[in-house]
Structure formats: C-alpha cells, structure tokens
Design a protein around this motif. Structure first.
Motif, PDB file in Angstrom:
ATOM      1  N   SER A  22       0.908  -1.204   0.034  1.00 22.94           N
ATOM      2  CA  SER A  22       0.211  -0.030   0.079  1.00 22.94           C
ATOM      3  C   SER A  22       0.987   1.260  -0.098  1.00 22.94           C
ATOM      4  O   SER A  22       0.661   2.194  -0.726  1.00 22.94           O
ATOM      5  CB  SER A  22      -0.878   0.059   1.330  1.00 22.94           C
ATOM      6  OG  SER A  22      -1.919  -1.005   1.089  1.00 22.94           O
ATOM      7  N   VAL A  26       1.077   4.045  -3.447  1.00 16.48           N
ATOM      8  CA  VAL A  26       0.940   5.635  -3.305  1.00 16.48           C
ATOM      9  C   VAL A  26       2.380   6.319  -3.910  1.00 16.48           C
ATOM     10  O   VAL A  26       2.345   7.240  -4.788  1.00 16.48           O
ATOM     11  CB  VAL A  26       0.656   5.875  -1.950  1.00 16.48           C
ATOM     12  CG1 VAL A  26       0.575   7.558  -1.833  1.00 16.48           C
ATOM     13  CG2 VAL A  26      -0.785   5.495  -1.399  1.00 16.48           C
ATOM     14  N   CYS A  47       0.161   4.107   6.353  1.00 14.69           N
ATOM     15  CA  CYS A  47      -0.310   4.280   4.839  1.00 14.69           C
ATOM     16  C   CYS A  47      -0.930   5.787   4.958  1.00 14.69           C
ATOM     17  O   CYS A  47      -0.514   6.376   3.796  1.00 14.69           O
ATOM     18  CB  CYS A  47      -1.205   3.128   4.553  1.00 14.69           C
ATOM     19  SG  CYS A  47      -0.065   1.508   4.363  1.00 14.69           S
ATOM     20  N   ILE A  51       0.007   8.898   2.209  1.00 15.50           N
ATOM     21  CA  ILE A  51      -0.845   9.744   1.330  1.00 15.50           C
ATOM     22  C   ILE A  51      -0.822  11.254   1.863  1.00 15.50           C
ATOM     23  O   ILE A  51      -0.698  12.146   0.823  1.00 15.50           O
ATOM     24  CB  ILE A  51      -2.260   9.390   1.846  1.00 15.50           C
ATOM     25  CG1 ILE A  51      -2.598   8.042   0.754  1.00 15.50           C
ATOM     26  CG2 ILE A  51      -3.263  10.374   1.072  1.00 15.50           C
ATOM     27  CD1 ILE A  51      -4.085   7.322   1.245  1.00 15.50           C
ATOM     28  N   ILE A  61      -4.752  13.175  -4.299  1.00 15.13           N
ATOM     29  CA  ILE A  61      -4.977  11.871  -4.247  1.00 15.13           C
ATOM     30  C   ILE A  61      -6.404  11.555  -3.458  1.00 15.13           C
ATOM     31  O   ILE A  61      -6.728  12.249  -2.546  1.00 15.13           O
ATOM     32  CB  ILE A  61      -3.824  11.150  -3.156  1.00 15.13           C
ATOM     33  CG1 ILE A  61      -2.581  11.069  -3.501  1.00 15.13           C
ATOM     34  CG2 ILE A  61      -4.330   9.835  -2.741  1.00 15.13           C
ATOM     35  CD1 ILE A  61      -1.494  10.890  -2.545  1.00 15.13           C
ATOM     36  N   ASN A  63      -9.181   9.343  -1.693  1.00 11.94           N
ATOM     37  CA  ASN A  63      -9.162   8.330  -0.842  1.00 11.94           C
ATOM     38  C   ASN A  63     -10.509   7.995  -0.418  1.00 11.94           C
ATOM     39  O   ASN A  63     -11.099   8.775   0.019  1.00 11.94           O
ATOM     40  CB  ASN A  63      -8.435   8.525   0.427  1.00 11.94           C
ATOM     41  CG  ASN A  63      -8.084   7.252   1.321  1.00 11.94           C
ATOM     42  OD1 ASN A  63      -8.675   6.094   0.720  1.00 11.94           O
ATOM     43  ND2 ASN A  63      -7.851   7.133   2.691  1.00 11.94           N
ATOM     44  N   VAL A  70      -8.013   3.823  -3.566  1.00 12.31           N
ATOM     45  CA  VAL A  70      -7.289   5.189  -3.579  1.00 12.31           C
ATOM     46  C   VAL A  70      -6.939   5.393  -5.092  1.00 12.31           C
ATOM     47  O   VAL A  70      -6.552   4.578  -5.780  1.00 12.31           O
ATOM     48  CB  VAL A  70      -6.178   5.142  -2.701  1.00 12.31           C
ATOM     49  CG1 VAL A  70      -5.126   6.379  -3.083  1.00 12.31           C
ATOM     50  CG2 VAL A  70      -6.271   4.982  -1.215  1.00 12.31           C
ATOM     51  N   VAL A  72      -4.345   8.041  -7.157  1.00 16.55           N
ATOM     52  CA  VAL A  72      -3.193   8.760  -7.249  1.00 16.55           C
ATOM     53  C   VAL A  72      -2.972   9.369  -8.604  1.00 16.55           C
ATOM     54  O   VAL A  72      -2.744   8.700  -9.433  1.00 16.55           O
ATOM     55  CB  VAL A  72      -1.976   8.121  -6.748  1.00 16.55           C
ATOM     56  CG1 VAL A  72      -0.852   8.847  -6.514  1.00 16.55           C
ATOM     57  CG2 VAL A  72      -2.188   7.201  -5.403  1.00 16.55           C
TER      58      VAL A  72
END
Length: 429
Positions: A22, A26, A47, A51, A61, A63, A70, A72
C-alpha cells in the motif's frame, strides 16, 4: 483492552491490504504519469501518513476509505513540489526511509519528522548510502535519527553499487528509488534477500530493474506509467490468525486472499517446520504478487530453530511466532534477528518481559530469543509499548491463556489493522 480465554476460533476472514505494498503503490503512483488506481488499500495510520506527505508535495490523491480504494494522480519522476512545511510521517519508518531516497534527488529541500518512536529509530542506514550517491541529507539532532533535513540539488545523483550490511527492504528501496534519478545504474547487494515489493511494482510501472541473486539493479530515468494495482491481504496481519488457529484447541480458520510473495512467506515455512496443520489453497497471480487462501487447524506444535535467510522473510511476524513457540513441545530458538531491537519497540526485550509475566520460560539473546515451550500461560497486564505487533501478538496469547489479560495501549493496532479486535471477535463461536 481486556481479553479472556476462548474455547475455539472458527470461520472465514479477509485481512486488510498489505502495508508494504500500500505504501509503495501511493509513492510509485505519484512518480508515474497518469492515474494509478489502488484497490484493497490498507486504511491504517502508517499508510495514511504516506498519502498525507505526497498530498503536501502537490500530488492529488482521492481516498475512499469505505471501499479501501485510492486514486493517485501522478505527475512523473520530476513532478513533486516543495511542501509548505515539515513533512510528518507519524509512526511510519517505511514512509521516512523510502521517501528519503526519492527526496534526495529533488531540486527542493525538505525536512521530515515523525512521532517519538520514529525519532528513536535508526536512519543512518539510509543516510550513509544516499550520501554516497551525492545526497545532502543529515540527522538534524546529530544522532542518526529523525528529524531529517534533505537539501535540494540540480544535478543527477551518482549511481553506486551498494553492499548493505543489513537485509532490509527499506534500505534497499531507498537506494533503488534514489537510483531512479542517478547518472548511471545503481545496484544494492544484501546479505540475504529482503522483500522485493519495490522491484516487482517498479517493473510493473515501467522501470528497468532486475534481481540477480542477492543484488537488485535499476537503471535511471525510466518512463513510469500508471497502472491498476490490487493490494493482496497482508501476510503479517494474517499471521495472528494463523497463530491463533494453531494454538487454540478446536480451531479452524480460513484466511482469504493473502499475499504469499516468497520474500514474505517465512511464517508459512516456520509453521510447516513446527508441524502445523496449514494448507495453502487457490494460489494465483504467481507472475507478480502471488495470492492464496490459508487454512489452519489447531495443531500439536514442536519447537524449531529459526534464523539465517529465513529472518528477512518474517521479521514482522517474529513476535507472534514467539507466542506460538510457548505452546510448542520443546525448545524454539530465534536467532539472527537483532533487527527486532530497532522496530517500534525493542521487540526482543518487550517479548521477554511480557511473556515472562504470563508464565513462559523465555530468554533474550544478543540477536533473538530462546523459548522453552509447553508451559501453560496465565493472564497478565501487558504493556504494548504502543507497538502494534506486540499488541496483536499478546491478544493472540490472551485467547489461549488462563484467566483474563489486559493489554495497555491496545489501540495502537490502528497503525496497521484498525479492525483487528472486531475481526478476532467474529471468529469466536
């Protein structure tokens, strides 16, 4: 948090997305061109820190926590912008060490810090190789720990061939990520192969990277392109349910969609060494991040010797393996694991102290533990030291121990597994 002994655990469970993957999804998505879609993302505090840091550097980003999804919107290798303030990684060593590699090559300067725990964890292991590459990076307090100051530069970093004294995916990844911005290829050689999520994901996104035995080599300035990334279930989170199923009589647990990457599946090998009734079913995605279902049943375990090349494949699982060893016949020796001393807590000392409180016969060594199994555990008041791996390991121990157990700082599981206690409770018949 107070926990009581249970008679059995039964049922099916899906654990959260892999923390290591994860994080990387990102970070690497931010460095790729286009929008990277991440599903089954881990909504843990670590995590979310990643972000937050990349948002602070100008990356959009989106979420969706309800669906663990997510998006990105990457801007390429040179698309990051200077944050308006200090980047705060919270409790995440992965965020700080990997971002150090990326930020060492940027034209802008950055200061990074984190919580009290992060400010005690060793960062010299990445400062040294990055400095060899020409990075201007230093520990502000002069003790090799955060906060870190990284000054901007306007020329490429120097590609190097680095021989790491430790088998650490975070060190390897920091150097390889810096190598994306090098003047010539960069290689990292380890004493043992650490987890290879960085290499697999960068290759998927278009990097020219390969593994040659214990060495990973990356060529600079690739065109990274966005991809759809499905994060497998975290085997480190699955390990607690594996251990609970094995040590609690009458238990049978199916853990679905777990990542079984060969550089991470040491827990499975240890279970087999200890005579566990464990089956790996429905294996898929073997060409990238392999995924499978894990079925465990209560087993009569025997002690084992755990060390060498196996350690980097299960370093985060060693605390719960120590709990398993308390219920095994004979002696279990964990060695070559000095890395446990520099995690969120000194996990060697904390495991010895807390297991001893519960009645286990356990001894600390310079690089591990010796556990004499077969002694019944009793409830105790356990200090997690705000270490998520410690809290979850003793939650498992509590379910198999006589009387009640209280875990102090139990909420620290939010770092990697916010729903851990409710998922555990769902398996009690």
């Amino acid at each position: 948090m107070i926990l009581q002994k249970v008679n059995a655990l039964k049922g099916e469970i899906t654990v959260p997305g892999d923390k290591s993957i994860s994080h990387r999804a990102v970070m690497f998505g931010a460095l790729a061109e286009g929008t990277t879609e991440i599903t089954h993302f881990l909504q843990g505090a670590d995590c979310l820190s990643t972000i937050g840091c990349f948002r602070d550097m100008g990356i959009a980003i989106e979420n969706d926590p309800l669906n663990n999804k997510v998006m990105v919107h990457g801007k390429g290798l040179h698309g990051l912008k200077q944050a308006s303030g200090i980047l705060n990684v919270g409790n995440s060593g992965t965020t700080m060490r990997l971002m150090s590699g990326i930020l060492s090559a940027q034209t802008f300067s950055t200061t990074m810090t984190g919580d009290d725990s992060i400010q005690k964890r060793p960062m010299g292991r990445v400062i040294t190789p990055l400095t060899m590459m020409g990075a201007d990076i230093k520990s502000i307090s002069g003790n090799g720990c955060a906060p870190l100051e990284i000054l901007g530069r306007h020329t490429p970093l120097h590609g190097i061939s680095y021989h790491s004294p430790v088998a650490s995916a975070q060190v390897k990844s920091a150097v390889l990520l810096a190598g994306l911005y090098g003047d010539v290829p960069t290689s990292v050689t380890e004493p043992y192969v650490s987890r290879n999520h960085t290499e697999l994901m960068l290759k998927m996104l278009g990097a020219d990277i390969e593994n040659q035995g214990n060495t990973a080599v990356i060529k600079p300035e690739p065109d990274l392109h966005a991809e759809k990334i499905t994060v497998p279930g975290d085997i480190s989170s699955a390990a607690y349910f594996v251990a609970a199923g094995l040590i609690i009589p009458g238990s049978e647990i199916l853990i679905k969609n777990v990542g079984i990457n060969p550089t991470r599946n040491g827990i499975i090998k240890v279970c087999e060494m200890m005579g566990a009734d464990i089956k790996i079913e429905n294996i898929r995605n073997t060409d990238t991040e392999a995924v499978a279902d894990i079925l465990v049943r209560h087993s009569e375990l025997t002690g084992a010797e755990i060390g060498g090349a196996l350690i980097p494949t299960l370093i985060d699982e060693l605390p719960v393996i120590a709990v398993m060893a308390c219920f095994a016949k004979g002696k279990t020796i964990i060695k070559d694991a000095a890395e446990l001393k520099v995690k969120e807590s000194n996990r060697i000392d904390v495991m010895v102290h807390n297991l001893s409180l519960m009645g286990a016969k356990v001894t600390a060594t310079e690089d591990g533990l010796i556990i004499e199994g077969g002694r019944p555990l009793k409830g105790a008041v356990i200090d997690s030291n705000l270490d998520h791996r410690i809290a979850m390991s003793f939650a498992v121990a509590a379910l198999a121990a006589d009387d009640s157990t209280e875990i102090l700082g139990a909420e620290c599981v939010n770092i990697s597994y916010p729903d851990f206690y409710s998922d555990l409770k769902s398996l009690v018949p």
